[in-house]
Design a protein around this motif. Structure first.
Motif, mmCIF file in Angstrom:
data_model
loop_
_atom_site.group_PDB
_atom_site.id
_atom_site.type_symbol
_atom_site.label_atom_id
_atom_site.label_comp_id
_atom_site.label_asym_id
_atom_site.label_seq_id
_atom_site.Cartn_x
_atom_site.Cartn_y
_atom_site.Cartn_z
ATOM 1 N N SER A 161 0.824 -1.210 0.000
ATOM 2 C CA SER A 161 0.000 0.000 0.000
ATOM 3 C C SER A 161 0.855 1.255 0.000
ATOM 4 O O SER A 161 0.528 2.242 -0.673
ATOM 5 C CB SER A 161 -0.925 -0.001 1.226
ATOM 6 N N ILE A 162 1.948 1.236 0.743
ATOM 7 C CA ILE A 162 2.856 2.389 0.760
ATOM 8 C C ILE A 162 3.414 2.647 -0.634
ATOM 9 O O ILE A 162 3.586 3.793 -1.065
ATOM 10 C CB ILE A 162 3.994 2.158 1.773
ATOM 11 N N GLN A 163 3.645 1.580 -1.370
ATOM 12 C CA GLN A 163 4.228 1.706 -2.709
ATOM 13 C C GLN A 163 3.196 2.015 -3.786
ATOM 14 O O GLN A 163 3.473 2.768 -4.729
ATOM 15 C CB GLN A 163 4.965 0.412 -3.078
ATOM 16 N N HIS A 164 1.981 1.461 -3.647
ATOM 17 C CA HIS A 164 1.007 1.548 -4.736
ATOM 18 C C HIS A 164 -0.291 2.266 -4.362
ATOM 19 O O HIS A 164 -1.182 2.403 -5.210
ATOM 20 C CB HIS A 164 0.664 0.143 -5.239
ATOM 21 N N GLY A 165 -0.431 2.712 -3.119
ATOM 22 C CA GLY A 165 -1.653 3.371 -2.700
ATOM 23 C C GLY A 165 -2.516 2.467 -1.830
ATOM 24 O O GLY A 165 -2.320 1.254 -1.783
ATOM 25 N N HIS A 166 -3.474 3.076 -1.129
ATOM 26 C CA HIS A 166 -4.283 2.302 -0.195
ATOM 27 C C HIS A 166 -5.588 1.835 -0.831
ATOM 28 O O HIS A 166 -6.047 2.380 -1.853
ATOM 29 C CB HIS A 166 -4.577 3.097 1.079
ATOM 30 N N CYS A 167 -6.177 0.813 -0.221
ATOM 31 C CA CYS A 167 -7.478 0.302 -0.632
ATOM 32 C C CYS A 167 -8.191 -0.208 0.620
ATOM 33 O O CYS A 167 -7.649 -0.120 1.729
ATOM 34 C CB CYS A 167 -7.330 -0.819 -1.671
ATOM 35 N N GLU A 168 -9.386 -0.754 0.469
ATOM 36 C CA GLU A 168 -10.139 -1.240 1.627
ATOM 37 C C GLU A 168 -9.355 -2.287 2.408
ATOM 38 O O GLU A 168 -9.411 -2.338 3.640
ATOM 39 C CB GLU A 168 -11.480 -1.818 1.178
ATOM 40 N N ASP A 169 -8.623 -3.136 1.701
ATOM 41 C CA ASP A 169 -7.891 -4.203 2.384
ATOM 42 C C ASP A 169 -6.696 -3.675 3.176
ATOM 43 O O ASP A 169 -6.188 -4.364 4.060
ATOM 44 C CB ASP A 169 -7.446 -5.260 1.366
ATOM 45 N N THR A 170 -6.244 -2.457 2.876
ATOM 46 C CA THR A 170 -5.192 -1.834 3.687
ATOM 47 C C THR A 170 -5.689 -1.620 5.115
ATOM 48 O O THR A 170 -4.937 -1.784 6.072
ATOM 49 C CB THR A 170 -4.770 -0.481 3.080
ATOM 50 N N VAL A 171 -6.951 -1.247 5.250
ATOM 51 C CA VAL A 171 -7.533 -1.010 6.579
ATOM 52 C C VAL A 171 -7.500 -2.300 7.394
ATOM 53 O O VAL A 171 -7.122 -2.300 8.574
ATOM 54 C CB VAL A 171 -8.984 -0.496 6.465
ATOM 55 N N PHE A 172 -7.880 -3.406 6.768
ATOM 56 C CA PHE A 172 -7.849 -4.697 7.451
ATOM 57 C C PHE A 172 -6.423 -5.063 7.834
ATOM 58 O O PHE A 172 -6.162 -5.520 8.952
ATOM 59 C CB PHE A 172 -8.453 -5.771 6.544
ATOM 60 N N ALA A 173 -5.477 -4.843 6.924
ATOM 61 C CA ALA A 173 -4.072 -5.151 7.207
ATOM 62 C C ALA A 173 -3.564 -4.348 8.401
ATOM 63 O O ALA A 173 -2.856 -4.878 9.268
ATOM 64 C CB ALA A 173 -3.218 -4.874 5.975
ATOM 65 N N LEU A 174 -3.923 -3.071 8.461
ATOM 66 C CA LEU A 174 -3.512 -2.228 9.587
ATOM 67 C C LEU A 174 -4.091 -2.726 10.905
ATOM 68 O O LEU A 174 -3.406 -2.730 11.933
ATOM 69 C CB LEU A 174 -3.957 -0.787 9.355
ATOM 70 N N SER A 175 -5.349 -3.146 10.870
ATOM 71 C CA SER A 175 -5.978 -3.630 12.108
ATOM 72 C C SER A 175 -5.301 -4.905 12.600
ATOM 73 O O SER A 175 -5.088 -5.077 13.803
ATOM 74 C CB SER A 175 -7.479 -3.863 11.890
ATOM 75 N N VAL A 176 -4.944 -5.791 11.677
ATOM 76 C CA VAL A 176 -4.263 -7.034 12.063
ATOM 77 C C VAL A 176 -2.839 -6.738 12.532
ATOM 78 O O VAL A 176 -2.364 -7.326 13.516
ATOM 79 C CB VAL A 176 -4.255 -8.034 10.892
ATOM 80 N N PHE A 177 -2.166 -5.800 11.853
ATOM 81 C CA PHE A 177 -0.799 -5.461 12.274
ATOM 82 C C PHE A 177 -0.790 -4.816 13.654
ATOM 83 O O PHE A 177 0.150 -5.003 14.431
ATOM 84 C CB PHE A 177 -0.131 -4.546 11.252
ATOM 85 N N SER A 178 -1.835 -4.056 13.988
ATOM 86 C CA SER A 178 -1.906 -3.485 15.341
ATOM 87 C C SER A 178 -1.988 -4.610 16.377
ATOM 88 O O SER A 178 -1.371 -4.528 17.444
ATOM 89 C CB SER A 178 -3.107 -2.541 15.467
ATOM 90 N N CYS A 179 -2.720 -5.682 16.042
ATOM 91 C CA CYS A 179 -2.788 -6.843 16.947
ATOM 92 C C CYS A 179 -1.423 -7.531 17.065
ATOM 93 O O CYS A 179 -1.020 -7.943 18.152
ATOM 94 C CB CYS A 179 -3.821 -7.851 16.449
ATOM 95 N N SER A 180 -0.713 -7.653 15.930
ATOM 96 C CA SER A 180 0.615 -8.279 15.946
ATOM 97 C C SER A 180 1.591 -7.453 16.768
ATOM 98 O O SER A 180 2.438 -7.996 17.489
ATOM 99 C CB SER A 180 1.137 -8.442 14.509
ATOM 100 N N THR A 181 1.485 -6.134 16.659
ATOM 101 C CA THR A 181 2.355 -5.252 17.444
ATOM 102 C C THR A 181 2.103 -5.437 18.936
ATOM 103 O O THR A 181 3.031 -5.404 19.749
ATOM 104 C CB THR A 181 2.115 -3.784 17.041
#
Length: 271
Positions: A161-181
């Motif tokens: 997403s950082i390289q190509h832009g964001h989409c709806e699935d970026t939001v899901f990825a961020l939410s999961v990465f917050s859990c991983s963090t």
């Protein structure tokens, strides 16, 4: 609608025919008629003109596979990702490698630097959008198994997403990465900050269908440890109601479990 098609409809009325078969397969999936889903998606795989035209049916077929065997579903996803230029071998990704990736991305997005995600343009590359959708499915399956691969693929999605832009699935990825963090790196503060960034990005889409898979993770697994429980229960309940109304059975069960668990922990009586 399909019964009214006449002649060589796959050639003469291609767009309409494809749409009708996709709608029929989706309706049969919602009704649990998986044998009919297989028939209709196989027809689409045979007759559709391009990978992109087959893509919705691929995703539906994978969902059916996952009901009986998530390993087969994941194998199909990896095969499709390779067709999109994303050749990933999950057997080469061990937990220490994933932890390095978590730490690297957390440092990249640390503090106010994560605001760059909200300033990204929308993703327009069709292949990348399809790859993001497939990786989101992998994240979901690995998240259910509670493995490091869920966080690994969420990192990969955020970097894409950082390289190509964001989409709806970026939001899901961020939410999961917050859990991983939170779970793998033990950084509650940064996990909370990532979760709030995901909520800000969610507002860009104003899409109710995203709520069940986002709120359960953000409010049910991250913000519940940094905010009063009374403030996180209403959003989780909202996710429950939406998942009952329009989500999958898996989302409904997951959100309900989260809501009941957090309610009991807070001492709230459940009607």
């Amino acid at each position: 609608g399909i019964s009214f098609l006449q002649g060589d409809y796959w050639n003469d009325q291609y767009g309409l025919t494809l749409s009708l078969f996709e709608s029929a397969a989706t309706a049969n999936y919602s009704g649990g008629r998986h044998d009919q889903v297989a028939i209709q998606t196989n027809t689409i795989f045979s007759m559709a003109r391009s990978f992109e035209d087959k893509f919705k049916s691929y995703c539906l077929y994978i969902n059916v596979l996952a009901i009986g065997n998530t390993d087969k579903a994941k194998e199909q996803i990896y095969h499709l990702l390779k067709s999109l230029g994303e050749d990933v071998n999950p057997h080469t990704i061990n937990a220490p490698m994933a932890m390095v990736d978590f730490s690297s991305l957390k440092q990249m997005l640390g503090g106010a630097r994560k605001d760059v995600l909200l300033q990204l343009p929308p993703m327009t590359d069709r292949n990348k959008l399809m790859a993001m959708k497939l990786m989101a499915m992998l994240v979901l399956y690995y998240n259910q198994q509670m493995t490091h691969l869920s966080g690994y693929f969420s990192c990969k999605m955020i970097r894409m997403s950082i390289q190509h832009g964001h989409c709806e699935d970026t939001v899901f990825a961020l939410s999961v990465f917050s859990c991983s963090t939170m779970n793998f790196l033990g950084d509650t503060h940064e996990a909370s900050s990532l979760a709030k960034c995901a909520l800000s990005m969610l507002r860009l889409y104003n899409s109710e269908q995203l709520v069940p898979r986002i709120y359960s993770r953000i409010y049910g697994a991250v913000l519940c440890f940094t905010q009063p429980m009374a403030t996180v229960l209403p959003p989780i309940l909202k996710a429950c109601r939406i998942s009952f109304a329009r989500g999958t059975s898996e989302q409904t069960i997951f959100n309900t479990t989260i809501y009941v668990t957090r309610s009991l922990q807070s001492g709230k009586k459940i009607p």
